[in-house]
Design a protein around this motif. Structure first.
Motif, PDB file in Angstrom:
ATOM      1  N   PHE A 469       0.844  -1.171   0.000  1.00  0.00           N
ATOM      2  CA  PHE A 469       0.000   0.000   0.000  1.00  0.00           C
ATOM      3  C   PHE A 469       0.896   1.244   0.000  1.00  0.00           C
ATOM      4  O   PHE A 469       2.111   1.162   0.181  1.00  0.00           O
ATOM      5  N   THR A 470       0.285   2.398  -0.198  1.00  0.00           N
ATOM      6  CA  THR A 470       1.020   3.653  -0.090  1.00  0.00           C
ATOM      7  C   THR A 470       1.505   3.834   1.350  1.00  0.00           C
ATOM      8  O   THR A 470       0.748   3.633   2.304  1.00  0.00           O
ATOM      9  N   LEU A 471       2.770   4.210   1.506  1.00  0.00           N
ATOM     10  CA  LEU A 471       3.367   4.409   2.832  1.00  0.00           C
ATOM     11  C   LEU A 471       3.491   5.892   3.134  1.00  0.00           C
ATOM     12  O   LEU A 471       3.463   6.734   2.240  1.00  0.00           O
ATOM     13  N   ARG A 472       3.652   6.211   4.415  1.00  0.00           N
ATOM     14  CA  ARG A 472       3.827   7.600   4.845  1.00  0.00           C
ATOM     15  C   ARG A 472       5.111   7.687   5.663  1.00  0.00           C
ATOM     16  O   ARG A 472       5.356   6.858   6.539  1.00  0.00           O
ATOM     17  N   GLU A 473       5.918   8.695   5.370  1.00  0.00           N
ATOM     18  CA  GLU A 473       7.176   8.843   6.106  1.00  0.00           C
ATOM     19  C   GLU A 473       6.890   9.224   7.549  1.00  0.00           C
ATOM     20  O   GLU A 473       5.822   9.768   7.873  1.00  0.00           O
ATOM     21  N   HIS A 874      -5.271   6.238   3.737  1.00  0.00           N
ATOM     22  CA  HIS A 874      -4.098   5.367   3.677  1.00  0.00           C
ATOM     23  C   HIS A 874      -3.900   4.618   4.991  1.00  0.00           C
ATOM     24  O   HIS A 874      -4.486   3.563   5.186  1.00  0.00           O
ATOM     25  N   ASP A 875      -3.096   5.136   5.903  1.00  0.00           N
ATOM     26  CA  ASP A 875      -2.782   4.404   7.123  1.00  0.00           C
ATOM     27  C   ASP A 875      -3.489   4.968   8.348  1.00  0.00           C
ATOM     28  O   ASP A 875      -3.121   4.651   9.474  1.00  0.00           O
ATOM     29  N   ARG A 876      -4.508   5.797   8.142  1.00  0.00           N
ATOM     30  CA  ARG A 876      -5.331   6.311   9.239  1.00  0.00           C
ATOM     31  C   ARG A 876      -6.786   5.942   8.963  1.00  0.00           C
ATOM     32  O   ARG A 876      -7.235   5.955   7.823  1.00  0.00           O
ATOM     33  N   LEU A 877      -7.526   5.672  10.037  1.00  0.00           N
ATOM     34  CA  LEU A 877      -8.898   5.210   9.888  1.00  0.00           C
ATOM     35  C   LEU A 877      -9.708   5.661  11.093  1.00  0.00           C
ATOM     36  O   LEU A 877      -9.248   5.552  12.227  1.00  0.00           O
ATOM     37  N   VAL A 878     -10.905   6.197  10.830  1.00  0.00           N
ATOM     38  CA  VAL A 878     -11.817   6.590  11.909  1.00  0.00           C
ATOM     39  C   VAL A 878     -13.122   5.824  11.707  1.00  0.00           C
ATOM     40  O   VAL A 878     -13.734   5.896  10.643  1.00  0.00           O
ATOM     41  N   HIS A 892      -4.566   3.368  13.519  1.00  0.00           N
ATOM     42  CA  HIS A 892      -3.427   3.480  12.614  1.00  0.00           C
ATOM     43  C   HIS A 892      -3.108   2.091  12.090  1.00  0.00           C
ATOM     44  O   HIS A 892      -3.263   1.101  12.816  1.00  0.00           O
ATOM     45  N   ARG A 893      -2.649   2.020  10.842  1.00  0.00           N
ATOM     46  CA  ARG A 893      -2.188   0.731  10.332  1.00  0.00           C
ATOM     47  C   ARG A 893      -0.838   0.423  10.951  1.00  0.00           C
ATOM     48  O   ARG A 893       0.099   1.216  10.855  1.00  0.00           O
ATOM     49  N   GLN A 898      -4.394  -4.852   5.980  1.00  0.00           N
ATOM     50  CA  GLN A 898      -5.504  -5.211   6.842  1.00  0.00           C
ATOM     51  C   GLN A 898      -5.368  -6.691   7.189  1.00  0.00           C
ATOM     52  O   GLN A 898      -4.949  -7.482   6.359  1.00  0.00           O
ATOM     53  N   PRO A 899      -5.603  -7.149   8.410  1.00  0.00           N
ATOM     54  CA  PRO A 899      -6.342  -6.408   9.438  1.00  0.00           C
ATOM     55  C   PRO A 899      -5.455  -5.719  10.459  1.00  0.00           C
ATOM     56  O   PRO A 899      -5.844  -5.554  11.614  1.00  0.00           O
TER      57      PRO A 899
END
Length: 1229
Positions: A469-473, A874-878, A892-893, A898-899
């Protein structure tokens, strides 16, 4: 039936070759079962050409006769996975029958569990196939002496059963190892209270047991195939009974929907949700399909192409409540009806009924029918639960070798025991009957065919892929992220994977740490995380990429590109400048790039393209937009913004024309931009970064044509999608009912939408659904993908169908359907669109989040229960709490997919939530917005409250867009969010919000005349909300006051309204002076004036006028007010005002005398005096008359003058002579 040959091929080979020694009874009719041997213990399926699974046979013939050969497959479909083999050979006594039997295994590109092919033989001594089976062997471990029990799983290497514990303390699930001599050795047990063990479901690698609303799971231990390890967490909110597939899959119902789960030892619950299978009880499963039974409908489900585990309806069987699903094998479903067993099969991808067997359900309630199928074989057993003295039986059927719709009887097996045939299991060469749980002898009976087997290894199941998946620094310092080395199915044995982390646009040592290493995919697992160390950057940079290369022994290396998002807040770009004004020369507009609060400017110069100009409009006159090259010359320029030069300016000059445009005050339509009249767009086209650079305001992009070229019938647009390159509209022909989607190619922003460049995207009928209850439910698009959803309630179940299109076709018609998926709808139509793109890498379908990945599946389900497209990034979810209103949980992922979502914190007391990167916005009742910010990894802190904000449209990390305002994160550290602009007014008509770039809105309007109404669409995107101020529309005038009159008591001051048509763009001077026009006289009736007013505001101003009172009744008098041309705009010229004479009409005439005397005799002239409040300026005549009733009689008691009475000019008293007459009566009159 369950097969585990993929895990233990060596053990399986030993069992197959040792059958003669284990069961001597199998020798009947031949010289020995060892006469059949596979040429190899296993054969590997190919991708292009068939591969033979070959068997050698050699039989010394004792009795002359024929030898019949057939194949029993496990987990394989005849005609699809292999070519059926049927041969009959005649042999003379005293000879040797020998040869090779080739069974071609067909190629495919589908990952599947391993299967097996068993070549079996019926010799001359066997009257039918049933007679060729070995003698029945009872399994003592399930007899009464050992506590009785029930078989839950029967495999080549192990047997799992449920039984009551010998100590009476409940029940247990026991696992036995099968030995080479046929014995069962107990290896492990799982204890349960009461009889719960009998509710467990078991396959080769998992034990599951529903306990109320939770599901308990035990997975096969990594180091011991006969031991089970409980998972860390139960799966919650489970409904009904789960259904296990043979190995990796389970169908588990939660919230009324059958979720599809893959076994995952790394997950806390042991499962990860990868798709769904609608509603209804899952009755049977095979490797490639499942069947549900709900009310009067049996539904066949298959995995959708291009998806990991979205399962769609392929076929429906109406049952009229008289049918039961009995058995399934790959490509085959057996259904019991009162008239017989119906066989349904998939042929060339299409399901249909192919045959009916003359087998009816037992009439006795104590008997039960069991059916198992294996390729061209079907076994039907009927056993009793009572001691009736009548042995149970199993009937065999074998498909005809010449007519595949014909099934021939192949013999009957009888007993031992009443319960024989009640529960059948087919395991390759073994036909197993598991009796009832009564604990009687002969509860489990095994019979075996004569033959041998080989394992068919699926080559696609072990093909390595990279999933990322797309990553975040990280926010600060180094941070470890993960991608996955993944197999399509769980590994049979551990797989070692070598990896390399290589540069792309990201630089080693600056953006990431270059590395090499190894990871291992354990046996029973399908994935292993590959670590990547990313480095935080303070500078604002575009998204970057790096390359991950993985390889495994015997496979070519696999490389994938991984996108990395920077974590700093994006810069904000705003524009400022005066309004464009006709006739006032050039105006300067400044574009400014500012770092967000706490951030830095972009590290690289940002290129910004600026286009200005009007629009080509063909709509009715009430839409007043600047016309290109008429009201505003078109212009285009490019600037670079960097930290040294963060600003760019350009000038615009509106064309001065004599045309008066309607002022905004007379417009009732929504979507008018701030400012008035002619609207202008100034487009800022990107900042050289994939991230949204912030707020530019909102600019207008024109209108969607009502009638595209090529469409000449009545139709209406209903759903829309828009991106930078395309506009899509769903339309329905109201005459024919045809539904399609029109794709308008937006060639460039300079020219807007081109109505001549239209592709009609044919929405092919939804698979196996004859009619749709609704048209296209929703559209969403990026430049790379178009998504559209349908809904259907036609047959069986309510389903949402998703079509995925990509522009892979010709230039004239690029959009082609790539996939069609279905799912149970999780939203009502009024809840919002079924499908929405979050950005080009994420979309929300119903409440399931899909994210783009590298690897086998382009889109994969990442989370469920998501209630809005801006509740995931991306790696955040509410996620909202389904049980607690106003509660939201932030995740947060933590891993690569997933999961692996980790709970961060709970927010309570809010009505809505939106997240973008490190910015979280929570809505409160009353309209306030609560803003939270991630200051460090998973450290979220409250930042600011925006009071009484209007409803949210969209948020970005540095921009919050509501229906009225744009807020930017450019303020002080204590209050970073400041107002940065206005949204188009009355924007409640939003039908689509693009991915931070476009807003599509609708409004009522007309195209030809005021009577031709329809729904209009307008596209807005980031830009400067400029407008042209039309000088002809600014008008000044004078209004007649309602109470402009002389005062009887002296002088008065009157306010004269100075009318202004609109707000002036700047202070405007207006010169006013009075003059006589032969009526009112300056100095006598009013005070003359001559002065200049400076108009600063709108609406109307007031002009003061002094009026003098002269107490003369003079009727109305007039004066003139002269307005010289104002410094800007237009004046009224000369206006006549009227002064009312209050002395003439405000006071009544009163009588000065009220009594008269009657003479003693004769007549007496007397006067009645009337007093006027003011003298007249000329003589006036009055006539005297009597009004009202009285006792005096005119002519007898008095007489009045017969002619007029004159009031002289200047006099205020009028005497009227009245002659009184004597009548000698003493009476008051």
């Amino acid at each position: 039936m369950f097969v585990n040959k993929d895990r233990f091929p060596l053990r399986f080979q030993i069992l197959a070759l040792g059958l003669a020694g284990m069961f001597p009874a199998l020798m009947a009719g031949t010289a020995g079962a060892q006469g059949i041997t596979p040429t190899a213990a296993s054969v590997t399926e190919g991708d292009a050409a068939p591969v033979d699974a070959a068997f050698r046979y050699s039989f010394p013939v004792g009795l002359a006769g024929s030898f019949e050969f057939a194949v029993i497959p496990i987990n394989m479909q005849p005609g699809t996975d292999f070519v059926p083999y049927r041969q009959t050979w005649a042999a003379a006594a005293g000879t040797v029958l020998e040869g090779t039997a080739p069974v071609p295994v067909l190629p495919d590109w589908t990952e599947e569990e391993n299967g097996s092919l068993s070549l079996v033989v019926r010799g001359p001594g066997s009257a039918d196939w049933a007679a060729s089976l070995g003698a029945p062997v009872t399994v003592d471990q399930f007899n009464a002496a050992n506590g009785g029990g029930e078989v839950l799983y029967w495999g080549d290497d192990k047997v799992v059963g449920a039984r009551m514990r010998p100590d009476g303390a409940g029940s247990e699930v026991v696992t036995w190892e099968r030995t080479a001599t046929g014995g069962l050795v107990p290896r492990s047990g799982i204890p349960f209270e009461e009889a719960r063990a009998f509710d467990a479901q078991v396959n080769a690698s998992a034990v599951v047991l529903p306990m109320g609303s939770t599901l308990k799971t035990w997975l096969q231990a990594a180091d011991n195939p006969f031991a089970w390890q409980p998972v860390a967490m139960d799966l919650a909110e489970v409904q009904g009974t789960p259904r296990l597939f043979e190995d990796r899959l389970a169908v588990i119902s939660r919230n009324g929907v059958n979720g599809v789960y893959r076994r995952d030892p790394s997950a806390a619950t042991g499962w990860r949700r990868t798709g769904e299978m609608g509603r209804g009880a899952v009755t049977v499963t095979a490797k490639d399909f499942a069947a549900t039974h709900q009310n009067s409908m049996i539904t066949v489900w298959e995995r959708e192409a291009g998806s990991e585990d979205q399962w769609g309806m392929m076929y429906e069987i109406r049952t009229d409540f008289t049918a039961d699903v009995m058995a399934a094998a790959p490509g085959m479903l057996v259904v019991s009806r009162p008239a017989g067993l119906e066989i349904y099969e998939r042929t060339a991808g299409v399901w249909g009924k192919t045959a009916t067997l003359p087998v009816t359900p037992p009439s006795s309630s104590d008997k039960r029918m069991s059916v198992v199928a294996a390729g061209d074989w079907i076994a039907v057993g009927v056993g009793s639960s009572l001691s009736s003295g009548e042995a149970g039986s199993v009937r065999l059927f074998l498909r005809s070798a010449t007519d595949r719709t014909v099934w021939n009887p192949a013999g009957t097996l009888t007993g031992p025991g009443d319960g024989y045939g009640r529960n059948l299991i087919w395991n390759g060469l073994e036909l197993v009957s598991s009796g009832v749980i009564s604990g009687r002898d002969n509860g489990v009976v095994v019979r075996k065919f004569q033959g041998a087997a080989t394992v068919v290894v699926d080559d696609d199941r072990s093909k390595l892929s990279l999933t990322a998946f797309t990553l975040r620094e990280p926010i600060s310092g180094p941070g470890v992220r993960e991608v996955l080395a993944e197999l399509p199915l769980p590994a049979v044995s551990p797989v070692t994977v070598d990896y390399e982390i290589l540069p792309g646009t990201a630089m080693a040592g600056v953006n990431f740490v270059a590395a090499t290493g190894q990871v291992t995919i354990p046996a029973g697992a399908a994935r292993a995380p590959v670590p990547i160390t990313l480095l935080a950057q303070r500078e604002l940079e575009p998204a970057k990429t790096l390359t991950v290369r993985i390889s495994a022994e015997g496979q070519a290396p696999v490389a994938g590109e991984v996108k990395i998002l920077e974590s700093g807040p994006p810069a904000v770009v705003t524009s400022s400048g005066p309004q464009l004004i006709e006739g006032r020369g050039a105006s300067t507009v400044t574009v400014r790039q500012a770092p967000a609060a706490g951030g830095l400017p972009p590290a690289s110069p940002a290129g910004i393209r600026i286009f200005t100009g009007g629009f080509d409009e063909t709509v009715y006159q009430r839409w007043f937009l600047a016309t290109r090259d008429k009201d505003l010359p078109s212009g285009q320029e490019t600037h670079l913004l960097d930290s040294a030069s963060p600003e760019a300016s350009f000038t615009l000059t509106a064309t001065d024309d004599p045309v008066e445009d309607f002022p905004e005050a007379q417009l009732s339509w929504p979507l008018t931009l701030p400012g008035t009249d002619e609207h202008v767009k100034a487009v800022y086209d990107g900042l050289g970064t994939e991230r949204n650079a912030g707020s530019f305001g909102v600019a207008y992009d024109g209108e969607v044509p009502k009638l595209p070229v090529g469409i000449r019938d009545n139709f209406a647009f209903t759903n829309f999608a828009v991106d930078r390159k395309w506009f899509f509209a769903n339309w329905q022909n109201s005459t024919s009912g045809v539904r399609n989607v029109l794709a308008f190619h937006r060639w460039d922003r300079e020219n807007g939408i081109q109505p001549d460049a239209v592709q009609t995207v044919e929405w092919a009928p939804v698979r196996n659904v004859q009619t749709l209850s609704q048209q296209v439910q929703a559209l969403s698009a990026t430049g790379e993908t178009l998504l559209g959803t349908f809904r259907s309630t036609h047959i069986g179940q309510n389903r949402s169908f998703l079509h995925i299109y990509e522009p892979v076709g010709s230039a004239e018609a690029p959009w082609r359907k790539m996939a069609e998926w279905s799912a149970a709808p999780t939203k009502y139509p009024t809840d919002g669109p079924d499908v929405e793109f979050i950005d080009s890498d994420q979309f929300l379908w119903g409440d399931t989040l899909f994210q783009k990945t590298t690897g086998k599946w382009k889109w994969r389900a990442a989370a469920s229960g998501v209630q809005g497209s801006q509740m995931a990034d991306h790696d955040r979810l509410v996620l909202p709490d389904p049980l607690v209103s106003g509660s939201f949980t932030l995740y947060h992922r933590s891993g690569a997919a997933q999961p692996d979502w980790t709970h961060v914190r709970v927010f309570e007391g809010f009505t809505a939530a939106r997240i973008k990167g490190r910015t979280l916005v929570l809505g409160k009742s009353g309209g306030a917005l609560d803003i939270w910010r991630e200051h460090d990894e998973r450290d979220w802190r409250h930042e600011q409250v925006l009071e009484a904000a209007s409803p949210l449209v969209r948020i970005e990390e540095s921009t919050i867009i509501t229906q009225e305002r744009i807020h930017c994160r450019t303020g002080s550290p204590s209050a970073p969010w400041t107002e940065g602009g206005e949204m188009p007014r009355a924007l409640e008509g939003i039908v689509h919000a693009g991915q931070g770039t476009e807003i599509l809105a609708s409004s009522a309007g007309d195209v030809d005349s005021m009577s031709n109404w329809y729904h209009r669409l307008r596209i807005l995107w980031p830009g400067a909300p400029l407008s042209i101020y039309d000088d002809e529309s600014l008008k000044f005038g004078i209004s007649q006051p309602f109470d402009m009159n002389e005062s009887w008591f002296g002088e008065s001051i009157v306010e004269i309204p100075l009318r202004i048509s609109r707000q002036p763009p700047f202070p405007v001077e207006v010169h006013l002076r009075s003059r006589d026009n032969g009526g009112a006289a300056a100095g006598e009736d009013y005070t003359p004036f001559d002065y200049t007013l400076t108009i600063l505001s709108w609406p109307d101003q007031r002009l003061l006028l002094r009026i003098m009172g002269d107490r003369l009744a003079e009727d109305y008098e007039s004066l003139e007010v002269v307005m010289d041309p104002p410094s800007f705009g237009y004046g009224a010229g000369v206006t006549k005002l009227w002064i009312g004479d209050s002395s003439a009409w405000q006071k009544p005439m009163t009588a000065g005398s009220a009594a008269m005397l009657e003479p003693a005799s004769g007549t007496l002239i007397q006067a009645v005096e009337f007093v006027l409040p003011a003298a007249m300026n000329e003589d006036m005549e009055f006539l005297a008359r009597v009004e009202g009733a009285g006792t005096a009689v005119q002519g007898t008691d008095f007489t009045l003058p017969s002619g007029p009475v004159v009031l002289k000019a200047g006099s205020t008293r009028l005497q009227v002579p009245v002659t009184a007459c004597s009548d000698r009566n003493v009476v008051r009159k």
